[in-house]
Write a protein that holds these residues in place. Structure first.
Motif, short mmCIF file in Angstrom:
data_model
loop_
_atom_site.label_atom_id
_atom_site.label_comp_id
_atom_site.label_asym_id
_atom_site.label_seq_id
_atom_site.Cartn_x
_atom_site.Cartn_y
_atom_site.Cartn_z
N THR A 25 -4.83 10.95 -6.61
CA THR A 25 -4.63 9.61 -6.07
C THR A 25 -5.84 9.24 -5.21
N GLY A 26 -6.60 8.28 -5.69
CA GLY A 26 -7.77 7.82 -4.95
C GLY A 26 -7.51 6.52 -4.22
N ILE B 118 0.84 -1.21 0.00
CA ILE B 118 0.00 0.00 0.00
C ILE B 118 0.87 1.25 0.00
N VAL B 119 1.89 1.27 0.83
CA VAL B 119 2.78 2.43 0.91
C VAL B 119 3.53 2.63 -0.40
N ALA C 168 3.14 5.78 -3.00
CA ALA C 168 4.29 6.61 -3.41
C ALA C 168 4.33 6.76 -4.93
N ALA C 169 4.12 5.67 -5.64
CA ALA C 169 4.13 5.73 -7.10
C ALA C 169 2.98 6.58 -7.64
N ILE D 76 -5.19 3.15 -5.13
CA ILE D 76 -4.19 2.57 -4.24
C ILE D 76 -4.44 1.07 -4.08
N ILE D 77 -5.69 0.71 -3.83
CA ILE D 77 -6.05 -0.70 -3.66
C ILE D 77 -5.69 -1.51 -4.90
N ALA D 78 -6.05 -0.97 -6.06
CA ALA D 78 -5.78 -1.68 -7.32
C ALA D 78 -4.28 -1.84 -7.55
#
Length: 189
Positions: A27-28, A11-12, A16-17, A32-34
């Motif tokens: 950034t949603g 996740i982190v 960051a990416a 992030i999850i995907a």
């Protein structure tokens, strides 16, 4: 960054990416999850304060990685020139590896304006201060007095981050290479 699980680390890193390519506002949580390939519950389990906490963790992670790299480079003479070379290589790597889609996630996030960003901006400030301190230490090790080293370190940091923004806009490393050459001339040999 929490070392609690592989999901937290994914996740982190994913955050960051995404911050590097889209900034904070773009950034949603679903993105992030995907990108992290993590269950949605992991977000709230490891980061109960939501997106600001995740972004802060991502900025801290990147900050520590880069600072460690800069500190290692600054441990060898010519100290500041090694730091410049390594920092430029890191920035160039982000740009090239992503085909100019990503830049420095700290810089990208710092430019984001949102009321919920106070803790994230605080983390960005800490990271930028740590990078500055690393550059300053290298300049002092090369013989500059503290006040001159502090000023020159801000110049190096600001010039490189600005060159990254230009490089991304131009889709070319020309500005980054030119900035590195010019900065090298300002550093002790």
């Amino acid at each position: 960054m929490p070392k609690k699980s592989n999901a937290a680390e994914r996740i982190v890193r994913a955050t960051a990416a995404l911050l590097a390519s889209r900034g904070y506002a773009g950034t949603g949580l679903n993105d992030i999850i995907a990108r992290a390939e993590a269950p949605k519950g992991s977000l709230y389990h490891y980061f109960p304060d939501g997106k600001p906490q995740i972004a802060s963790a991502a900025i801290g992670f990147v900050g520590r990685e880069v600072c460690d790299f800069l500190d290692q480079a600054g441990g060898r003479a010519p100290h500041a020139r090694n730091v410049l070379r390594c920092f430029t290589a890191t920035l160039r790597g982000w740009l090239e590896d992503s085909q100019f889609a990503e830049a420095c996630p700290v810089f990208s996030t710092t430019l984001s304006i949102d009321t919920e960003l106070a803790p994230v901006h605080a983390e960005c400030r800490q990271v930028l201060q740590a990078w500055h301190a690393s550059i300053e230490r290298a300049l002092c090790a090369d013989g500059l007095k503290k006040e001159a080293a502090a000023s020159r370190a801000w110049l190096v940091l600001a010039a490189l981050e600005g060159a990254v923004a230009i490089a991304r806009a131009e889709q070319s490393l020309r500005a980054l290479h030119a900035t590195e050459r010019e900065l090298r001339e300002l550093l002790p040999a």
